[in-house]
Motif scaffolding. Sequence first.
Motif, PDB file in Angstrom:
ATOM      1  N   ALA A   1       0.831  -1.204   0.000  1.00  0.00           N
ATOM      2  CA  ALA A   1       0.000   0.000   0.000  1.00  0.00           C
ATOM      3  C   ALA A   1       0.869   1.258   0.000  1.00  0.00           C
ATOM      4  O   ALA A   1       0.586   2.235  -0.719  1.00  0.00           O
TER       5      ALA A   1
ATOM      6  N   SER B   1      -3.317  -5.962  -2.605  1.00  0.00           N
ATOM      7  CA  SER B   1      -3.271  -4.518  -2.857  1.00  0.00           C
ATOM      8  C   SER B   1      -4.539  -4.026  -3.534  1.00  0.00           C
ATOM      9  O   SER B   1      -4.949  -2.885  -3.328  1.00  0.00           O
ATOM     10  N   GLY B   2      -5.151  -4.886  -4.345  1.00  0.00           N
ATOM     11  CA  GLY B   2      -6.346  -4.479  -5.066  1.00  0.00           C
ATOM     12  C   GLY B   2      -7.646  -4.897  -4.423  1.00  0.00           C
ATOM     13  O   GLY B   2      -8.722  -4.466  -4.854  1.00  0.00           O
TER      14      GLY B   2
ATOM     15  N   TRP C   1      -7.432  -2.865  -0.118  1.00  0.00           N
ATOM     16  CA  TRP C   1      -6.941  -1.490  -0.081  1.00  0.00           C
ATOM     17  C   TRP C   1      -7.741  -0.603   0.880  1.00  0.00           C
ATOM     18  O   TRP C   1      -7.268   0.468   1.269  1.00  0.00           O
ATOM     19  N   LYS C   2      -8.936  -1.042   1.296  1.00  0.00           N
ATOM     20  CA  LYS C   2      -9.768  -0.243   2.204  1.00  0.00           C
ATOM     21  C   LYS C   2      -9.518  -0.558   3.674  1.00  0.00           C
ATOM     22  O   LYS C   2     -10.172   0.043   4.551  1.00  0.00           O
TER      23      LYS C   2
ATOM     24  N   MET D   1      -7.773   5.980  -1.236  1.00  0.00           N
ATOM     25  CA  MET D   1      -7.776   5.901  -2.699  1.00  0.00           C
ATOM     26  C   MET D   1      -6.376   6.090  -3.267  1.00  0.00           C
ATOM     27  O   MET D   1      -6.067   5.612  -4.361  1.00  0.00           O
TER      28      MET D   1
ATOM     29  N   LYS E   1      -4.610   2.750  -3.642  1.00  0.00           N
ATOM     30  CA  LYS E   1      -5.364   1.764  -4.423  1.00  0.00           C
ATOM     31  C   LYS E   1      -4.795   1.668  -5.840  1.00  0.00           C
ATOM     32  O   LYS E   1      -4.787   2.657  -6.569  1.00  0.00           O
TER      33      LYS E   1
ATOM     34  N   ASN F   1      -4.768   0.617  -9.866  1.00  0.00           N
ATOM     35  CA  ASN F   1      -5.845   0.664 -10.855  1.00  0.00           C
ATOM     36  C   ASN F   1      -6.179  -0.706 -11.424  1.00  0.00           C
ATOM     37  O   ASN F   1      -7.260  -0.896 -12.004  1.00  0.00           O
TER      38      ASN F   1
ATOM     39  N   ASP G   1     -15.761  -3.251  -4.595  1.00  0.00           N
ATOM     40  CA  ASP G   1     -14.745  -2.208  -4.645  1.00  0.00           C
ATOM     41  C   ASP G   1     -13.357  -2.735  -5.016  1.00  0.00           C
ATOM     42  O   ASP G   1     -12.395  -1.959  -5.070  1.00  0.00           O
ATOM     43  N   SER G   2     -13.241  -4.039  -5.243  1.00  0.00           N
ATOM     44  CA  SER G   2     -11.963  -4.602  -5.677  1.00  0.00           C
ATOM     45  C   SER G   2     -11.652  -4.119  -7.090  1.00  0.00           C
ATOM     46  O   SER G   2     -12.558  -3.820  -7.881  1.00  0.00           O
ATOM     47  N   VAL G   3     -10.366  -4.028  -7.418  1.00  0.00           N
ATOM     48  CA  VAL G   3      -9.982  -3.515  -8.735  1.00  0.00           C
ATOM     49  C   VAL G   3      -9.971  -4.660  -9.751  1.00  0.00           C
ATOM     50  O   VAL G   3      -9.862  -5.834  -9.375  1.00  0.00           O
TER      51      VAL G   3
END
Length: 281
Positions: free
Chosen positions: A93, A128-129, A132-133, A146, A149, A151, A196-198
């Motif tokens: 992070a 990491s993805g 991240w929260k 954010m 986080k 992409n 919310d996962s990337v």
Amino acid sequence: MKKFNINLCDKYGFFTGKSHASLSVYLNDNFACIDNERKHPAIIICPGGAYIDHADRENEPVALYFLSKGFQVFVLKYSVHPIHYPMQLLEIAASVDYIRNNARDFLIDENKIFTIGFSAGGHLAAMSGILWKEDIIKEYINTNLMNAKPNGVILCYPVVSGRICSERINAFDYLLGKENINQYDELSLENRVDKDSVPAFIWHTFTDVTVPVQSAIVLAEAYNKAGVKFELHIFSDGVHGLALANDVCASDKCPQYYNEQVEEWKILLDNWLRKEYNIKK
């Protein structure tokens, strides 16, 4: 090319005395000569090694490959056993946060920062993805979540679940310590994917006996259930640890790491990056 190291302990004081993390930076320094206004994608590489080591063939060879593709590249030397979770999550992070904070200096597009990981490094990249929260990131890194986080994530034969492992080794034992077996489910990422996962690009081989292919399948199912975009590729044959799967990662003593079929994962990734992020090779 310009290469140098960044000690994350110097940038994030809470790491001091607790973390061994550093970033090896590979920059296309001729970018500024060509066009110092154009921004480029960045990628953070997490080599595998079962959370006890870092695999060489998933380190600099991968960095030089992505450098040749126009990325600004960072290799994370994250903490391994006997340093345990959550330090590894904080390190990845912090790496994303640092790169985004310095995107202008590195000529990086802050909306195109990716993590890629192999085996246990794939678990870290996936964290990491997905995680991240986590409150602990904001608590220690003192950043807008954010900002930490990525992409997108690129997961190569990733460790995913503490319940899906070979008899030879369980990376979760080294990530958590055997005394923390109660956290296995918490860090089994098929349980943690949410809306919310990337997005994720995932590949694996059917004949991998070190990290079973089921790991990639259950993770893809979790992305599907959460409604998060992913791409999954499973190759019919290939040993664990193929990395680039070309002759750079293989040798006369280890010819099994060359696999012409699996080498196509890089072409598939190029197509995904172009389609989803408008990144042209």
